[in-house]
Scaffold this motif. Structure first.
Motif, PDB file in Angstrom:
ATOM      1  N   VAL A  43     101.991  19.861  60.163  1.00  0.00           N
ATOM      2  CA  VAL A  43     100.662  20.281  60.607  1.00  0.00           C
ATOM      3  C   VAL A  43      99.952  20.860  59.392  1.00  0.00           C
ATOM      4  N   THR A  44      98.767  20.311  59.099  1.00  0.00           N
ATOM      5  CA  THR A  44      97.990  20.755  57.944  1.00  0.00           C
ATOM      6  C   THR A  44      96.619  21.259  58.394  1.00  0.00           C
ATOM      7  N   HIS A  45      95.917  21.863  57.453  1.00  0.00           N
ATOM      8  CA  HIS A  45      94.566  22.363  57.710  1.00  0.00           C
ATOM      9  C   HIS A  45      93.490  21.404  57.207  1.00  0.00           C
ATOM     10  N   SER A  46      93.897  20.289  56.658  1.00  0.00           N
ATOM     11  CA  SER A  46      92.923  19.331  56.137  1.00  0.00           C
ATOM     12  C   SER A  46      93.387  17.913  56.458  1.00  0.00           C
ATOM     13  N   PRO A  47      92.457  16.964  56.464  1.00  0.00           N
ATOM     14  CA  PRO A  47      92.831  15.574  56.764  1.00  0.00           C
ATOM     15  C   PRO A  47      93.846  15.051  55.756  1.00  0.00           C
ATOM     16  N   PRO A  48      94.675  14.119  56.188  1.00  0.00           N
ATOM     17  CA  PRO A  48      95.718  13.598  55.293  1.00  0.00           C
ATOM     18  C   PRO A  48      95.166  12.673  54.226  1.00  0.00           C
ATOM     19  N   ASP A  49      95.950  12.530  53.154  1.00  0.00           N
ATOM     20  CA  ASP A  49      95.628  11.577  52.097  1.00  0.00           C
ATOM     21  C   ASP A  49      95.713  10.164  52.645  1.00  0.00           C
ATOM     22  N   ILE A  50      95.237   9.230  51.867  1.00  0.00           N
ATOM     23  CA  ILE A  50      95.163   7.838  52.304  1.00  0.00           C
ATOM     24  C   ILE A  50      96.533   7.215  52.581  1.00  0.00           C
ATOM     25  N   ASP A  51      97.583   7.657  51.893  1.00  0.00           N
ATOM     26  CA  ASP A  51      98.914   7.076  52.094  1.00  0.00           C
ATOM     27  C   ASP A  51      99.670   7.724  53.254  1.00  0.00           C
ATOM     28  N   LEU A  52      98.982   8.593  53.994  1.00  0.00           N
ATOM     29  CA  LEU A  52      99.575   9.263  55.152  1.00  0.00           C
ATOM     30  C   LEU A  52      98.740   8.944  56.382  1.00  0.00           C
ATOM     31  N   TYR A  53      99.305   9.224  57.553  1.00  0.00           N
ATOM     32  CA  TYR A  53      98.531   9.083  58.781  1.00  0.00           C
ATOM     33  C   TYR A  53      98.477  10.440  59.468  1.00  0.00           C
ATOM     34  N   GLY A  54      97.335  10.755  60.019  1.00  0.00           N
ATOM     35  CA  GLY A  54      97.209  12.000  60.755  1.00  0.00           C
ATOM     36  C   GLY A  54      95.957  12.011  61.585  1.00  0.00           C
ATOM     37  N   GLN A  55      95.935  12.932  62.506  1.00  0.00           N
ATOM     38  CA  GLN A  55      94.738  13.087  63.315  1.00  0.00           C
ATOM     39  C   GLN A  55      94.547  14.555  63.672  1.00  0.00           C
ATOM     40  N   PRO A  56      93.296  14.965  63.829  1.00  0.00           N
ATOM     41  CA  PRO A  56      93.049  16.341  64.251  1.00  0.00           C
ATOM     42  C   PRO A  56      93.485  16.504  65.708  1.00  0.00           C
ATOM     43  N   PHE A  57      94.016  17.672  66.042  1.00  0.00           N
ATOM     44  CA  PHE A  57      94.407  17.850  67.439  1.00  0.00           C
ATOM     45  C   PHE A  57      94.071  19.211  68.014  1.00  0.00           C
ATOM     46  N   ARG A  58      93.690  20.158  67.193  1.00  0.00           N
ATOM     47  CA  ARG A  58      93.292  21.459  67.739  1.00  0.00           C
ATOM     48  C   ARG A  58      92.387  22.145  66.727  1.00  0.00           C
ATOM     49  N   THR A  59      91.359  22.781  67.261  1.00  0.00           N
ATOM     50  CA  THR A  59      90.495  23.611  66.434  1.00  0.00           C
ATOM     51  C   THR A  59      90.589  25.023  66.977  1.00  0.00           C
ATOM     52  N   GLU A  60      90.755  25.965  66.081  1.00  0.00           N
ATOM     53  CA  GLU A  60      90.873  27.370  66.463  1.00  0.00           C
ATOM     54  C   GLU A  60      89.697  28.126  65.854  1.00  0.00           C
ATOM     55  N   ARG A  61      89.038  28.944  66.689  1.00  0.00           N
ATOM     56  CA  ARG A  61      87.864  29.685  66.247  1.00  0.00           C
ATOM     57  C   ARG A  61      88.134  31.184  66.257  1.00  0.00           C
ATOM     58  N   LEU A  62      87.565  31.874  65.281  1.00  0.00           N
ATOM     59  CA  LEU A  62      87.766  33.306  65.121  1.00  0.00           C
ATOM     60  C   LEU A  62      86.617  34.094  65.757  1.00  0.00           C
ATOM     61  N   PHE A  63      86.980  35.191  66.414  1.00  0.00           N
ATOM     62  CA  PHE A  63      86.029  36.083  67.065  1.00  0.00           C
ATOM     63  C   PHE A  63      86.323  37.509  66.627  1.00  0.00           C
ATOM     64  N   TYR A 138      95.726  19.354  61.774  1.00  0.00           N
ATOM     65  CA  TYR A 138      96.001  17.923  61.759  1.00  0.00           C
ATOM     66  C   TYR A 138      97.506  17.706  61.866  1.00  0.00           C
ATOM     67  N   CYS A 139      97.901  16.808  62.743  1.00  0.00           N
ATOM     68  CA  CYS A 139      99.299  16.387  62.822  1.00  0.00           C
ATOM     69  C   CYS A 139      99.416  15.175  61.907  1.00  0.00           C
ATOM     70  N   VAL A 140     100.360  15.236  60.967  1.00  0.00           N
ATOM     71  CA  VAL A 140     100.434  14.240  59.897  1.00  0.00           C
ATOM     72  C   VAL A 140     101.855  13.699  59.772  1.00  0.00           C
ATOM     73  N   CYS A 141     101.955  12.394  59.527  1.00  0.00           N
ATOM     74  CA  CYS A 141     103.248  11.766  59.221  1.00  0.00           C
ATOM     75  C   CYS A 141     103.027  10.776  58.081  1.00  0.00           C
ATOM     76  N   ARG A 142     104.110  10.236  57.580  1.00  0.00           N
ATOM     77  CA  ARG A 142     104.001   9.183  56.572  1.00  0.00           C
ATOM     78  C   ARG A 142     103.405   7.951  57.250  1.00  0.00           C
ATOM     79  N   ALA A 143     102.598   7.191  56.537  1.00  0.00           N
ATOM     80  CA  ALA A 143     101.895   6.043  57.118  1.00  0.00           C
ATOM     81  C   ALA A 143     102.864   5.063  57.776  1.00  0.00           C
ATOM     82  N   GLU A 144     104.001   4.845  57.160  1.00  0.00           N
ATOM     83  CA  GLU A 144     104.959   3.881  57.723  1.00  0.00           C
ATOM     84  C   GLU A 144     105.649   4.405  58.988  1.00  0.00           C
ATOM     85  N   SER A 145     105.493   5.690  59.293  1.00  0.00           N
ATOM     86  CA  SER A 145     106.092   6.280  60.506  1.00  0.00           C
ATOM     87  C   SER A 145     105.113   6.366  61.673  1.00  0.00           C
ATOM     88  N   ARG A 146     103.919   5.903  61.461  1.00  0.00           N
ATOM     89  CA  ARG A 146     102.877   6.026  62.489  1.00  0.00           C
ATOM     90  C   ARG A 146     103.311   5.450  63.839  1.00  0.00           C
TER      91      ARG A 146
END
Length: 160
Positions: A43-63, A138-146
């Motif tokens: 799980v990362t805070h930024s979109p994955p590089d081109i050789d990886l696969y990932g998608q956003p799945f949660r946004t957390e907001r501060l109050f 972002y939940c991220v894996c290696r592109a070949e593991s998608r």
């Protein structure tokens, strides 16, 4: 917070597998571990590089959470500058003993914590308007593991 969603999902989708977690100080450390095949999903805070696969799945907001009688309690939203100005006023009052015993201590809380635990009682929760007050995971894996984790990504998409 992302683990609150991800761990139960992985355990449900892969009951035969042992799921373990490891926290790191930076996305770079996690990405290095993924590239060395130490991790299957991260799980990362930024979109994955081109050789990886990932998608956003949660946004957390501060109050900011303040007592009902706090000077900021009537605000509909705050900026970091508003909070800084409030801290200066609070510090000056604290030095003269004006806030002793008033319980006028602000604290930070996220929407994810409020979803899980509810809104704090006897407090006003004010959104902070700033791009730094929001984190997308972002939940991220290696592109070949998608394909291997297609179920995970589909389930995360439905959680949005």
């Amino acid at each position: 917070v992302p683990l609150w969603d991800l761990l139960p999902l992985l355990s449900r989708l892969y009951p035969q597998m042992n799921v373990s977690t490891e926290m790191k100080n930076s996305d770079e450390e996690l990405l290095a571990g993924l590239n060395k095949e130490m991790y299957q999903l991260i799980v990362t805070h930024s979109p994955p590089d081109i050789d990886l696969y990932g998608q956003p799945f949660r946004t957390e907001r501060l109050f900011l959470s303040v007592p009902l009688e706090h000077p900021l309690a009537n605000r509909k939203a705050l900026t970091p500058a508003d909070i800084d100005r409030s801290e200066e006023r609070f510090s000056r009052n604290a030095e003269t003993g004006e806030v002793a015993g008033t319980g006028a201590f602000p604290s930070f809380i996220t929407d994810a914590h409020m979803e899980r635990d509810g809104v704090p009682q006897n407090r006003v929760v004010i959104p902070i308007i700033d791009e730094q007050a929001e984190a997308t995971y972002y939940c991220v894996c290696r592109a070949e593991s998608r394909d291997r984790y297609r179920q995970v990504f589909r389930a995360l998409e439905k959680m949005k």
